[in-house]
Design a protein around this motif. Structure first.
Motif, PDB file in Angstrom:
ATOM      1  N   LEU A 115      -2.781 -42.942  22.597  1.00 26.00           N
ATOM      2  CA  LEU A 115      -2.613 -44.390  22.520  1.00 26.00           C
ATOM      3  C   LEU A 115      -1.166 -44.811  22.767  1.00 26.00           C
ATOM      4  O   LEU A 115      -0.903 -45.842  23.395  1.00 26.00           O
ATOM      5  N   ALA A 116      -0.219 -44.014  22.303  1.00 23.77           N
ATOM      6  CA  ALA A 116       1.198 -44.353  22.468  1.00 23.77           C
ATOM      7  C   ALA A 116       1.623 -44.335  23.932  1.00 23.77           C
ATOM      8  O   ALA A 116       2.675 -44.889  24.275  1.00 23.77           O
ATOM      9  N   ASN A 117       0.822 -43.720  24.801  1.00 22.44           N
ATOM     10  CA  ASN A 117       1.144 -43.743  26.231  1.00 22.44           C
ATOM     11  C   ASN A 117       0.898 -45.102  26.858  1.00 22.44           C
ATOM     12  O   ASN A 117       1.495 -45.436  27.884  1.00 22.44           O
ATOM     13  N   TRP A 118       0.023 -45.906  26.235  1.00 17.52           N
ATOM     14  CA  TRP A 118      -0.395 -47.167  26.842  1.00 17.52           C
ATOM     15  C   TRP A 118       0.036 -48.382  26.028  1.00 17.52           C
ATOM     16  O   TRP A 118      -0.033 -49.502  26.509  1.00 17.52           O
ATOM     17  N   TYR A 119       0.478 -48.156  24.772  1.00 20.29           N
ATOM     18  CA  TYR A 119       0.927 -49.239  23.903  1.00 20.29           C
ATOM     19  C   TYR A 119       2.238 -48.857  23.219  1.00 20.29           C
ATOM     20  O   TYR A 119       2.429 -47.691  22.855  1.00 20.29           O
ATOM     21  N   VAL A 120       3.103 -49.843  23.032  1.00 19.06           N
ATOM     22  CA  VAL A 120       4.273 -49.669  22.173  1.00 19.06           C
ATOM     23  C   VAL A 120       3.798 -49.925  20.747  1.00 19.06           C
ATOM     24  O   VAL A 120       3.276 -51.005  20.441  1.00 19.06           O
ATOM     25  N   LEU A 121       3.940 -48.944  19.861  1.00 14.93           N
ATOM     26  CA  LEU A 121       3.430 -49.024  18.496  1.00 14.93           C
ATOM     27  C   LEU A 121       4.565 -49.399  17.554  1.00 14.93           C
ATOM     28  O   LEU A 121       5.614 -48.739  17.547  1.00 14.93           O
ATOM     29  N   ARG A 122       4.351 -50.434  16.737  1.00 15.69           N
ATOM     30  CA  ARG A 122       5.420 -50.908  15.850  1.00 15.69           C
ATOM     31  C   ARG A 122       4.882 -51.273  14.482  1.00 15.69           C
ATOM     32  O   ARG A 122       3.786 -51.831  14.358  1.00 15.69           O
ATOM     33  N   LEU A 123       5.669 -50.950  13.463  1.00 19.46           N
ATOM     34  CA  LEU A 123       5.439 -51.470  12.116  1.00 19.46           C
ATOM     35  C   LEU A 123       6.087 -52.843  12.023  1.00 19.46           C
ATOM     36  O   LEU A 123       7.284 -52.980  12.277  1.00 19.46           O
ATOM     37  N   LEU A 124       5.300 -53.867  11.669  1.00 16.92           N
ATOM     38  CA  LEU A 124       5.822 -55.234  11.643  1.00 16.92           C
ATOM     39  C   LEU A 124       6.097 -55.760  10.238  1.00 16.92           C
ATOM     40  O   LEU A 124       6.741 -56.788  10.099  1.00 16.92           O
TER      41      LEU A 124
END
Length: 319
Positions: A115-124
């Motif tokens: 998933l991290a290849n297609w989305y920037v993952l962030r804690l908000l």
């Protein structure tokens, strides 16, 4: 980050600037994936295009790993869906929209590593939903072929309490949100569908590539892979079955329907309702005219490109 995503972060009260916590976004997504094995029930609302509906959801995981969930619409007619291991087993014949198309929420099969290849993952940051403390995650697309997600995960269990789908301007396309949640197993009665829940007569097969024996999708957005193919009988002697090819990237998904027209005059169409787009085009096949329709929660231009790439498998092989 585009101006739309910056506006989204500002609208969340500068949560994007919250210092990093001990857990990473990847850790929380993995916990969310594992939470599919929990027993729970609750009521959630579904919103798109300014319209709302409320639904009761029962979810149970058996000792053999089988997951069963039943959804009952609480507004108007008591439409319902029953799913086993993510596959729709029965649904009310009048039920329309994404809830009828198998998108009973929350039901996401995640491969966090991919998933991290297609989305920037962030804690908000943090929030509170249905009386429960939650952790807020943002998933921003790395390309124009998918939308952004905002997930509010229960801090205790990592169950998704709220899911918001956002377009490239940061505007909401769709929202699922629990209003109540109980961490208890449903009874056998809770999981028993009503008399109006119509059993689906389908043949579901796995796919190892973006094709069936008959049809092939020549172009897929990066990160999307084939999940299976559904064949549904069509009334009439010698009429080939309706085929539905399923694709997903772990969050977003779309389906490619191939239906023989049998001489019917049907117009090509492009439409969008909330997050769901539908693009259909006529195609001449060896067995006659067919209608290819791409339906999913992806940008319209992406759906158009997918639809244009669909060919009969032998035709593509001989090109």
């Amino acid at each position: 980050m585009t101006a739309g995503w910056r506006a989204w972060c500002l609208g969340l009260g500068m949560l994007c600037a919250v210092p990093a916590q001990a857990e990473t976004a990847e850790d929380w997504l993995q916990r969310m994936h594992d939470a599919s094995q929990l027993d729970y029930q609750g009521v959630f609302i579904y919103e798109r295009n300014g319209s709302f509906s409320s639904h009761q959801l029962w979810h149970a995981a058996t000792m053999h790993g089988e997951r069963r969930e039943r959804l009952l619409q609480l507004d108007g007619p008591a439409h319902e869906v029953l799913r086993v291991n993510g596959r729709t087993r029965c649904l009310s014949s009048d039920l329309q929209g994404p809830l009828a198309e198998g998108q009973v929420w929350p039901a996401r099969e995640l491969d966090v590593g991919q998933l991290a290849n297609w989305y920037v993952l962030r804690l908000l940051g943090s929030s509170r939903v249905a009386g429960r403390d939650a952790v807020v995650l943002g998933l921003l697309p790395r390309d124009p072929h998918r939308h952004a997600f905002e997930l509010h995960l229960d801090r205790q269990t990592a169950l998704p309490l709220k899911s918001v789908l956002l377009n490239e301007q940061g505007q909401m396309l769709e929202r699922f949100q629990f209003t109540s949640l109980q961490l208890q197993a449903p009874t056998s009665t809770d999981l028993q569908p009503g008399a109006d829940c119509r059993t689906l007569d389908t043949d579901v097969s796995a796919l190892s590539a973006a094709q069936t024996n008959d049809w092939q999708v020549g172009w897929l957005p990066p990160g999307f892979s084939a999940q299976g193919v559904i064949r549904r009988p069509v009334p009439g002697d010698g009429v080939p079955p309706l085929q539905c090819l399923l694709f997903a990237d772990g969050l977003a998904r779309f389906s490619v329907f191939v239906e023989h027209l049998g001489g019917l005059s049907v117009e090509e169409a492009h439409s969008q309702l909330g997050p769901t787009v539908a693009v259909s085009r006529r195609l001449s096949a060896r067995s006659g005219e067919v209608m290819v329709t791409v339906v999913g929660e992806i940008p319209l231009g992406t759906a158009e490109r997918i639809a244009l790439s669909v060919r009969e498998a032998q035709e593509q092989a001989s090109d």
